[in-house]
Design a protein around this motif. Structure first.
Motif, PDB file in Angstrom:
ATOM      1  N   CYS A   1       0.835  -1.256   0.257  1.00  0.00           N
ATOM      2  CA  CYS A   1       0.042   0.059  -0.009  1.00  0.00           C
ATOM      3  C   CYS A   1       0.666   1.276   0.200  1.00  0.00           C
ATOM      4  CB  CYS A   1      -1.266   0.256   1.082  1.00  0.00           C
ATOM      5  SG  CYS A   1      -2.732  -1.554   1.375  1.00  0.00           S
TER       6      CYS A   1
ATOM      7  N   LEU B   1       1.320   4.634  -2.866  1.00  0.00           N
ATOM      8  CA  LEU B   1       0.787   6.143  -2.497  1.00  0.00           C
ATOM      9  C   LEU B   1       2.230   6.400  -2.657  1.00  0.00           C
ATOM     10  CD1 LEU B   1      -0.639   5.276   1.174  1.00  0.00           C
ATOM     11  CD2 LEU B   1      -1.968   5.824  -1.286  1.00  0.00           C
TER      12      LEU B   1
ATOM     13  N   THR C   1       1.448   9.099  -5.676  1.00  0.00           N
ATOM     14  CA  THR C   1       0.169   9.589  -5.550  1.00  0.00           C
ATOM     15  C   THR C   1       0.392  10.949  -4.391  1.00  0.00           C
ATOM     16  OG1 THR C   1      -0.623   8.868  -2.840  1.00  0.00           O
ATOM     17  CG2 THR C   1      -1.010   7.647  -5.742  1.00  0.00           C
TER      18      THR C   1
ATOM     19  N   ASP D   1      -1.170  11.999  -1.761  1.00  0.00           N
ATOM     20  CA  ASP D   1      -1.598  11.292  -0.671  1.00  0.00           C
ATOM     21  C   ASP D   1      -0.837  10.959   0.688  1.00  0.00           C
ATOM     22  OD1 ASP D   1      -3.116  10.930   1.576  1.00  0.00           O
ATOM     23  OD2 ASP D   1      -4.564   9.349   0.454  1.00  0.00           O
ATOM     24  N   THR D   2       0.088  12.171   0.724  1.00  0.00           N
ATOM     25  CA  THR D   2       0.657  12.087   1.591  1.00  0.00           C
ATOM     26  C   THR D   2       0.253  11.847   3.118  1.00  0.00           C
ATOM     27  OG1 THR D   2       0.722  14.344   2.209  1.00  0.00           O
ATOM     28  CG2 THR D   2       2.643  13.727   1.083  1.00  0.00           C
ATOM     29  N   TYR D   3      -1.470  12.926   3.952  1.00  0.00           N
ATOM     30  CA  TYR D   3      -1.354  12.079   4.777  1.00  0.00           C
ATOM     31  C   TYR D   3      -1.741  10.311   5.441  1.00  0.00           C
ATOM     32  CZ  TYR D   3      -4.767  11.934   9.375  1.00  0.00           C
ATOM     33  OH  TYR D   3      -5.088  11.484  10.294  1.00  0.00           O
ATOM     34  N   THR D   4      -2.292   9.646   4.494  1.00  0.00           N
ATOM     35  CA  THR D   4      -2.639   8.869   4.183  1.00  0.00           C
ATOM     36  C   THR D   4      -1.465   7.487   4.139  1.00  0.00           C
ATOM     37  OG1 THR D   4      -5.172   8.939   3.428  1.00  0.00           O
ATOM     38  CG2 THR D   4      -3.851   6.164   3.248  1.00  0.00           C
ATOM     39  N   ARG D   5      -0.215   8.031   3.613  1.00  0.00           N
ATOM     40  CA  ARG D   5       1.102   7.631   2.994  1.00  0.00           C
ATOM     41  C   ARG D   5       1.862   7.522   4.492  1.00  0.00           C
ATOM     42  NH1 ARG D   5       3.575  10.310  -0.807  1.00  0.00           N
ATOM     43  NH2 ARG D   5       3.950  11.159   0.351  1.00  0.00           N
ATOM     44  N   ASP D   6       1.382   8.380   5.259  1.00  0.00           N
ATOM     45  CA  ASP D   6       1.935   8.630   6.601  1.00  0.00           C
ATOM     46  C   ASP D   6       1.648   7.935   7.378  1.00  0.00           C
ATOM     47  OD1 ASP D   6       3.658  10.491   5.814  1.00  0.00           O
ATOM     48  OD2 ASP D   6       3.130  12.613   6.332  1.00  0.00           O
ATOM     49  N   ARG D   7      -0.118   7.712   7.877  1.00  0.00           N
ATOM     50  CA  ARG D   7      -0.574   6.825   8.742  1.00  0.00           C
ATOM     51  C   ARG D   7      -0.083   5.424   7.908  1.00  0.00           C
ATOM     52  NH1 ARG D   7      -0.741  11.257   9.548  1.00  0.00           N
ATOM     53  NH2 ARG D   7       0.642  10.814  10.981  1.00  0.00           N
ATOM     54  N   LEU D   8      -0.074   5.293   7.445  1.00  0.00           N
ATOM     55  CA  LEU D   8       0.111   3.378   6.668  1.00  0.00           C
ATOM     56  C   LEU D   8       2.291   3.181   7.195  1.00  0.00           C
ATOM     57  CD1 LEU D   8      -1.171   2.819   3.199  1.00  0.00           C
ATOM     58  CD2 LEU D   8      -2.067   1.791   5.758  1.00  0.00           C
ATOM     59  N   GLN D   9       2.287   4.673   6.729  1.00  0.00           N
ATOM     60  CA  GLN D   9       4.108   4.292   7.582  1.00  0.00           C
ATOM     61  C   GLN D   9       4.429   3.885   8.946  1.00  0.00           C
ATOM     62  OE1 GLN D   9       6.385   4.038   4.920  1.00  0.00           O
ATOM     63  NE2 GLN D   9       7.593   3.153   6.907  1.00  0.00           N
TER      64      GLN D   9
END
Length: 181
Positions: free
Chosen positions: A99, A103, A106, A108-116
């Protein structure tokens, strides 16, 4: 789904019963004691055998199949830890990795940071697992025995030793817990 939850509850009940039983039990004895269907017991026993927590035991003079649990709590802990890692942690790490890679394409840094963050957490859990798994069972038992002896003789010292000996993993390194713990 609810069926999975019910099977997990049955597995825990069957395993607990076999663990505390002084003798090996038949599937019928397990079903009668726990008031569950014999078919559920058979399915549960196969699952517990697949995990390596329960094994068949032969009772002299009885043709029925009997079952017993591993009695060594530390070995049981290791088996459960290994199975949970294989079935839950490893696939989660892989999905998170995929995931995050998607990302990266894209904005979408917010989602990427949460998944990171999640990925880092599960990676830390994986590293902690590897640290614990590398310890021989004798080391784990010796540490427990030493802490038990300290606790019995001097509860204040036990509290001090326990607080100072606990560690947590930060960015791949074991660090002492803060004194405030």
């Amino acid at each position: 789904d609810f069926g999975d939850v019910r099977r997990a509850v049955h597995a825990r009940q069957v395993h607990a019963l076999l663990h505390i039983s002084a003798t090996a039990l038949t599937a019928e004895e397990i079903a009668n004691t726990l008031h569950v269907a014999r078919s559920n017991v058979s399915t549960t026993i196969r699952e517990l055998q697949g995990w390596g927590l329960v094994r068949a035991a032969h009772v002299l003079g009885d043709r029925r199949q009997h079952f017993e649990s591993i009695k060594d709590v530390w070995e049981m802990f290791r088996i459960i830890l290994d199975q949970r890692k294989r079935r839950e942690i490893d696939p989660t790490i892989e999905v998170l990795r995929l995931c995050i890679a998607e990302l990266e394409k894209t904005s979408d840094t917010y989602t990427r940071d949460r998944l990171q963050d999640l990925y880092q957490f599960f990676s830390d859990v994986d590293a902690l697992y590897n640290d614990i798994r590398a310890l021989p069972l004798s080391t784990l038992r010796a540490r427990r025995d030493a802490l038990d002896a300290i606790r019995r003789q001097n509860p204040l010292l036990y509290d001090f030793v326990l607080k100072r000996s606990l560690r947590f993993r930060v960015h791949g390194r074991l660090e002492p817990l803060p004194d405030a713990v």
